[in-house]
Design an enzyme around this catalytic site. Structure first.
Site, PDB file in Angstrom:
ATOM      1  N   ASN A   1       0.856  -1.178   0.000  1.00 47.32           N
ATOM      2  CA  ASN A   1       0.000   0.000   0.000  1.00 47.32           C
ATOM      3  C   ASN A   1       0.897   1.234   0.000  1.00 47.32           C
ATOM      4  OD1 ASN A   1      -1.722   2.249   1.015  1.00 47.32           O
ATOM      5  ND2 ASN A   1      -3.247   0.617   1.127  1.00 47.32           N
ATOM      6  N   GLY A   2       0.608   2.183  -0.854  1.00 48.10           N
ATOM      7  CA  GLY A   2       1.454   3.361  -0.995  1.00 48.10           C
ATOM      8  C   GLY A   2       1.215   4.470   0.017  1.00 48.10           C
TER       9      GLY A   2
END
Length: 182
Positions: free
Chosen positions: A56-57
């Site tokens: 997840n960024g």
């Protein structure tokens, strides 16, 4: 030989499926920007951490906003750093049934009381939604009160939202900076 993809089969939920719950809000009295997701994914729930999936960024995006490298920090230090930058976190969904981590698979949800939370944050000026599901449900929950805030619908930080690169997402997420420094 057919080249058609098999149709996606609908998920079938029963009362025996687990009821997933969001985490408590991470806010301080001087929070200026509140980032709202939908509901933590399976990896986040397993880790008991907001945005706990390693792909997840979110933490990379917030590193670009705060100017601090959040990724190598311990989770509690990440949260503290966000609070120091007057950024809070929560989810629009209190609990729901979902198999997997896709927002499109959320069923039987109840919303968190966003109005009660924002009512405790006198410095709040920006509410940012991390993805379309959070925005749709969050705007409905805020109702007329949404007009009191700068509202941002940001592209999802999820790895499932792959139509934009991390750099493209960061360009959109930079809108947050104005709300945290005001």
């Amino acid at each position: 030989m057919s080249t058609r993809k098999p149709a996606r089969q609908p998920l079938h939920f029963t009362a025996a499926d687990p009821l997933l719950a969001s985490f408590p809000p991470v806010v301080a009295a001087d929070t200026r920007t509140l980032i709202l997701g939908s509901l933590p994914g399976a990896a986040s729930l397993a880790a008991s951490q907001y945005y706990g999936h390693p792909r997840n960024g979110f933490w990379k995006l917030l590193s670009g906003i705060t100017g601090e490298d959040l990724v190598p920090m311990a989770y509690e230090d990440r949260l503290q750093t966000l609070l120091e930058h007057r950024i809070g976190l929560w989810d629009v969904i209190a609990n729901a049934r979902r198999i997997g981590s896709l927002d499109s698979d959320i069923r039987d949800h109840t919303r968190n009381d966003l109005l009660a939370l924002v009512g405790t944050l006198p410095a709040l000026n920006t509410i940012a939604f991390n993805g379309g599901t959070a925005a749709k449900l969050g705007m409905k929950a805020l109702g007329e009160q949404a007009g009191r805030y700068r509202i941002l619908q940001l592209p999802s930080s999820s790895p499932a939202h792959a139509s934009l690169s991390l750099a493209q997402k960061l360009d959109a997420w930079r809108q947050l900076a104005a709300g945290t420094n005001a």
